[in-house]
Design an enzyme around this catalytic site. Structure first.
Site, PDB file in Angstrom:
ATOM      1  N   GLU A 139       0.834  -8.764  -4.601  1.00 37.59           N
ATOM      2  CA  GLU A 139       0.640  -9.081  -6.024  1.00 37.59           C
ATOM      3  C   GLU A 139       1.664  -8.362  -6.911  1.00 37.59           C
ATOM      4  OE1 GLU A 139      -1.771 -10.783  -4.902  1.00 37.59           O
ATOM      5  OE2 GLU A 139      -2.459 -11.948  -6.613  1.00 37.59           O
ATOM      6  N   GLY A 140       2.849  -8.127  -6.344  1.00 35.69           N
ATOM      7  CA  GLY A 140       3.923  -7.448  -7.090  1.00 35.69           C
ATOM      8  C   GLY A 140       4.099  -6.030  -6.581  1.00 35.69           C
ATOM      9  N   SER A 150      -2.173 -15.091   2.919  1.00 36.74           N
ATOM     10  CA  SER A 150      -3.515 -14.623   3.274  1.00 36.74           C
ATOM     11  C   SER A 150      -4.435 -15.829   3.376  1.00 36.74           C
ATOM     12  CB  SER A 150      -4.056 -13.677   2.197  1.00 36.74           C
ATOM     13  OG  SER A 150      -3.189 -12.598   1.995  1.00 36.74           O
ATOM     14  N   TRP A 152       3.542 -14.841   4.699  1.00 39.75           N
ATOM     15  CA  TRP A 152       2.585 -13.851   4.193  1.00 39.75           C
ATOM     16  C   TRP A 152       1.418 -14.498   3.472  1.00 39.75           C
ATOM     17  CZ3 TRP A 152       2.224  -9.286   6.056  1.00 39.75           C
ATOM     18  CH2 TRP A 152       3.348  -8.621   6.522  1.00 39.75           C
ATOM     19  N   ARG A 181     -17.165  20.288   8.700  1.00 35.70           N
ATOM     20  CA  ARG A 181     -16.206  20.919   9.624  1.00 35.70           C
ATOM     21  C   ARG A 181     -16.106  22.427   9.360  1.00 35.70           C
ATOM     22  NH1 ARG A 181     -13.923  20.835  14.507  1.00 35.70           N
ATOM     23  NH2 ARG A 181     -11.895  21.864  14.487  1.00 35.70           N
ATOM     24  N   PHE A 235     -12.277  26.536   1.570  1.00 33.97           N
ATOM     25  CA  PHE A 235     -10.861  26.902   1.409  1.00 33.97           C
ATOM     26  C   PHE A 235     -10.304  26.281   0.125  1.00 33.97           C
ATOM     27  CE2 PHE A 235     -11.482  26.950   6.092  1.00 33.97           C
ATOM     28  CZ  PHE A 235     -11.384  28.328   6.250  1.00 33.97           C
TER      29      PHE A 235
HETATM   30  C1  LIG Z   1      -1.004  -8.013   3.368  1.00 35.99           C
HETATM   31  C2  LIG Z   1      -0.193  -8.930   2.497  1.00 35.99           C
HETATM   32  C3  LIG Z   1      -0.799 -10.061   1.980  1.00 35.99           C
HETATM   33  C4  LIG Z   1      -0.045 -10.969   1.222  1.00 35.99           C
HETATM   34  N1  LIG Z   1      -0.649 -12.125   0.794  1.00 35.99           N
HETATM   35  C5  LIG Z   1       0.111 -13.061   0.156  1.00 35.99           C
HETATM   36  C6  LIG Z   1      -0.453 -14.321  -0.212  1.00 35.99           C
HETATM   37  O1  LIG Z   1      -1.640 -14.583   0.023  1.00 35.99           O
HETATM   38  N2  LIG Z   1       0.344 -15.247  -0.790  1.00 35.99           N
HETATM   39  C7  LIG Z   1       1.660 -15.004  -1.057  1.00 35.99           C
HETATM   40  O2  LIG Z   1       2.323 -15.875  -1.589  1.00 35.99           O
HETATM   41  N3  LIG Z   1       2.231 -13.803  -0.725  1.00 35.99           N
HETATM   42  C8  LIG Z   1       1.487 -12.828  -0.129  1.00 35.99           C
HETATM   43  N4  LIG Z   1       2.051 -11.632   0.237  1.00 35.99           N
HETATM   44  C9  LIG Z   1       3.468 -11.415   0.003  1.00 35.99           C
HETATM   45  C10 LIG Z   1       3.760 -10.427  -1.115  1.00 35.99           C
HETATM   46  O3  LIG Z   1       3.388 -10.984  -2.350  1.00 35.99           O
HETATM   47  C11 LIG Z   1       5.238 -10.078  -1.036  1.00 35.99           C
HETATM   48  O4  LIG Z   1       5.436  -9.356   0.165  1.00 35.99           O
HETATM   49  C12 LIG Z   1       5.708  -9.271  -2.215  1.00 35.99           C
HETATM   50  O5  LIG Z   1       5.699 -10.048  -3.387  1.00 35.99           O
HETATM   51  C13 LIG Z   1       7.120  -8.725  -2.008  1.00 35.99           C
HETATM   52  O6  LIG Z   1       7.982  -9.733  -1.613  1.00 35.99           O
HETATM   53  P1  LIG Z   1       8.938  -9.516  -0.325  1.00 35.99           P
HETATM   54  O7  LIG Z   1       8.075  -9.083   0.800  1.00 35.99           O
HETATM   55  O8  LIG Z   1       9.752 -10.735  -0.159  1.00 35.99           O
HETATM   56  O9  LIG Z   1       9.846  -8.298  -0.713  1.00 35.99           O
HETATM   57  P2  LIG Z   1      11.223  -8.360  -1.510  1.00 35.99           P
HETATM   58  O10 LIG Z   1      11.063  -9.113  -2.769  1.00 35.99           O
HETATM   59  O11 LIG Z   1      12.297  -8.766  -0.579  1.00 35.99           O
HETATM   60  O12 LIG Z   1      11.416  -6.814  -1.853  1.00 35.99           O
HETATM   61  C14 LIG Z   1      11.924  -5.865  -0.905  1.00 35.99           C
HETATM   62  C15 LIG Z   1      12.109  -4.556  -1.643  1.00 35.99           C
HETATM   63  O13 LIG Z   1      13.051  -4.740  -2.713  1.00 35.99           O
HETATM   64  C16 LIG Z   1      12.456  -4.376  -3.942  1.00 35.99           C
HETATM   65  N5  LIG Z   1      12.921  -5.253  -5.021  1.00 35.99           N
HETATM   66  C17 LIG Z   1      12.974  -6.614  -5.022  1.00 35.99           C
HETATM   67  N6  LIG Z   1      13.429  -7.058  -6.200  1.00 35.99           N
HETATM   68  C18 LIG Z   1      13.641  -5.954  -6.967  1.00 35.99           C
HETATM   69  C19 LIG Z   1      14.079  -5.751  -8.302  1.00 35.99           C
HETATM   70  N7  LIG Z   1      14.393  -6.765  -9.119  1.00 35.99           N
HETATM   71  N8  LIG Z   1      14.155  -4.476  -8.768  1.00 35.99           N
HETATM   72  C20 LIG Z   1      13.846  -3.424  -7.972  1.00 35.99           C
HETATM   73  N9  LIG Z   1      13.412  -3.564  -6.706  1.00 35.99           N
HETATM   74  C21 LIG Z   1      13.311  -4.806  -6.218  1.00 35.99           C
HETATM   75  C22 LIG Z   1      10.945  -4.509  -3.734  1.00 35.99           C
HETATM   76  O14 LIG Z   1      10.229  -3.693  -4.633  1.00 35.99           O
HETATM   77  C23 LIG Z   1      10.809  -4.060  -2.289  1.00 35.99           C
HETATM   78  O15 LIG Z   1      10.778  -2.656  -2.251  1.00 35.99           O
HETATM   79  C24 LIG Z   1       1.309 -10.693   0.945  1.00 35.99           C
HETATM   80  C25 LIG Z   1       1.903  -9.513   1.425  1.00 35.99           C
HETATM   81  C26 LIG Z   1       1.163  -8.639   2.199  1.00 35.99           C
HETATM   82  C27 LIG Z   1       1.841  -7.400   2.718  1.00 35.99           C
END
Ligand SMILES: Cc1cc2nc3c(=O)[nH]c(=O)nc-3n(C[C@H](O)[C@H](O)[C@H](O)COP(=O)(O)OP(=O)(O)OC[C@H]3O[C@@H](n4cnc5c(N)ncnc54)[C@H](O)[C@@H]3O)c2cc1C
Length: 393
Positions: free
Chosen positions: A358-359, A154, A152, A263, A273
């Site tokens: 970003e979280g 960017s 992921w 529209r 409306f």
């Molecule tokens: C378009 C895009 C651009 C991005 N760009 C970058 C980038 O430039 N650099 C980079 O490093 N990353 C990047 N990311 C990654 C992004 O930061 C992560 O996807 C994000 O931090 C979530 O991590 P994960 O996908 O591993 O999900 P996970 O951490 O596996 O989470 C999956 C689910 O479980 C939940 N969860 C996890 N832990 C907990 C907890 N303790 N309590 C409650 N719920 C929890 C989450 O909220 C989520 O709903 C990007 C993501 C996207 C979609």
């Protein structure tokens, strides 16, 4: 309390507005990475709001940065994503934690858009839980050697410089993390673009790092500071992201207002409306609230005050607002919301990012809830060098 933007910030906003109308809106449907746009935004000073002139900036601050991000995102949310990489999580992190050598070598070129940056936190087994990072950073005496996989990322396919987070010893968990600046034009940096739903002006990559090297002076902070470096980088990045959410939500509102004013159904404009009007009112109210939250957090940052809690609230709220606004915009457009002719289908796809990057929503709620319950103070001191370079020539 003074909610008025300064004349300087109004001037920056005006420049950004003209840029969006002239350059961004006409190319909205070209959903690809546009290198020329990065150069133009760099040259116009959009990435440099929070940087001193020596590093290519205007020293106008984080509120100015927020206002620009919002405006660019109103034009194209994917272009706003570049602000994290060209302004916050890459060069600002270098400014805040880097050696003089790092600042001098990399920051200005990123801020001016001459070089491209990326930031590498996420891995296949470490997203929200950064302490689980597996990428290995080995001390080889006169340099670091880095091996691992990132996901992921960017700008991963196009970046010249990367801030890579890794561990020297996984048993140490977060205390073993380090952040190192890596030049990507070397053997061993292997990037593959991955397709995604929206935000397509910003390409995403899987990265494999095979014996990638970096000089010792490219360490950000000290050995073991990586987790704190990441947390401060994410706080700054959340200003860009939340501002982007507000800008995209504003675009949804503007498109809905235009459509409601054109529209006709049942012999009158749909704006007549009550239920359509209620939807427009909900969007307008939520956007205004989100904007105030984001600007408050950016303003706190400008004052050198803690803002981790405030930006988490802003990030959480604005992420919910933009997804709701994009859905409501589709609703106002009826069948045309589903059409590729209209911009709202793109807004809908782009919006979801704001609940993840970003979280995630949950991680923001965790931070806000822990603070509210007295479990963990979100605004505990952790800044290593709180913008000590601000005001420099
Ligand atoms: C378009 C895009 C651009 C991005 N760009 C970058 C980038 O430039 N650099 C980079 O490093 N990353 C990047 N990311 C990654 C992004 O930061 C992560 O996807 C994000 O931090 C979530 O991590 P994960 O996908 O591993 O999900 P996970 O951490 O596996 O989470 C999956 C689910 O479980 C939940 N969860 C996890 N832990 C907990 C907890 N303790 N309590 C409650 N719920 C929890 C989450 O909220 C989520 O709903 C990007 C993501 C996207 C979609």
């Amino acid at each position: 309390m003074n909610f008025a933007l300064t004349e300087e910030i109004k001037g920056i906003l005006d420049t950004a507005h003209r840029f969006v109308e002239r350059e961004v809106v006409p190319r909205l449907k070209e959903e690809n990475f546009k290198r020329d746009m990065v150069s133009k935004m760099g040259e116009l000073g959009f990435f440099g709001c929070a940087f001193p002139p020596r590093y290519g900036g205007s020293d106008s601050g984080f509120l100015a940065h927020s206002v620009v991000c919002e405006e660019i995102s109103r034009g194209d949310s994917g272009l706003r994503s570049l602000f994290n990489l060209q302004a916050m999580t890459v060069p600002y992190t270098m400014m805040e934690w880097g050696t003089e050598a790092v600042r001098d070598k990399y920051v200005k070129d990123l801020v001016l858009g001459a070089k491209l940056g990326c930031t590498c936190f996420s891995e296949p087994n470490a997203g929200s839980d950064l302490a689980a990072i597996e990428t290995q950073i080995a001390d080889k005496g006169d340099h670091f050697e880095i091996n691992g996989s990132k996901t992921w990322i960017s700008n991963g396919t196009v970046a010249d410089y990367a801030v890579v987070y890794g561990t020297t010893d996984r048993n140490l968990k977060r205390r073993g993390l380090c952040a190192v600046v890596v030049e990507t034009k070397q053997t061993g940096w292997i990037a593959r673009e991955t397709p995604k739903l929206g935000d397509k002006s910003s390409p995403i990559a899987e990265i494999t790092l095979e014996n990638v090297t970096a000089p010792k002076e490219n360490l950000l902070g000290k050995m073991g500071d990586g987790f704190t470096v990441a947390m401060t980088a994410l706080d700054r990045g959340r200003i860009s992201v939340s501002s982007g959410a507000v800008g995209l939500a504003q675009a949804c509102l503007e498109a809905s207002v235009t459509y409601a004013n054109q529209r006709i159904a049942f012999g009158k404009l749909i704006r007549e409306f009550q239920q359509v009007k209620a939807v427009i009112a909900e969007m307008a109210a939520q956007i205004e609230a989100a904007r105030l939250l984001v600007r408050k957090a950016a303003w706190l940052n400008d004052q050198g005050l803690p803002f981790t809690r405030e930006i988490a609230i802003a990030k959480y709220f604005s992420g919910e607002v933009v997804v709701r606004a994009a859905g409501l915009a589709m609703e106002v457009h009826g069948g045309m919301g589903y059409s590729l002719e209209m911009p709202v289908e793109k807004y809908y796809r782009d919006s979801k990012l704001y609940q993840v990057g970003e979280g995630t929503v949950n991680i923001m709620r965790l931070l806000i809830g822990d603070d509210a319950l007295g479990i963990k103070n979100a605004n505990r001191p952790r800044f290593h060098t709180p913008s000590e370079f601000r005001g420099q020539e």
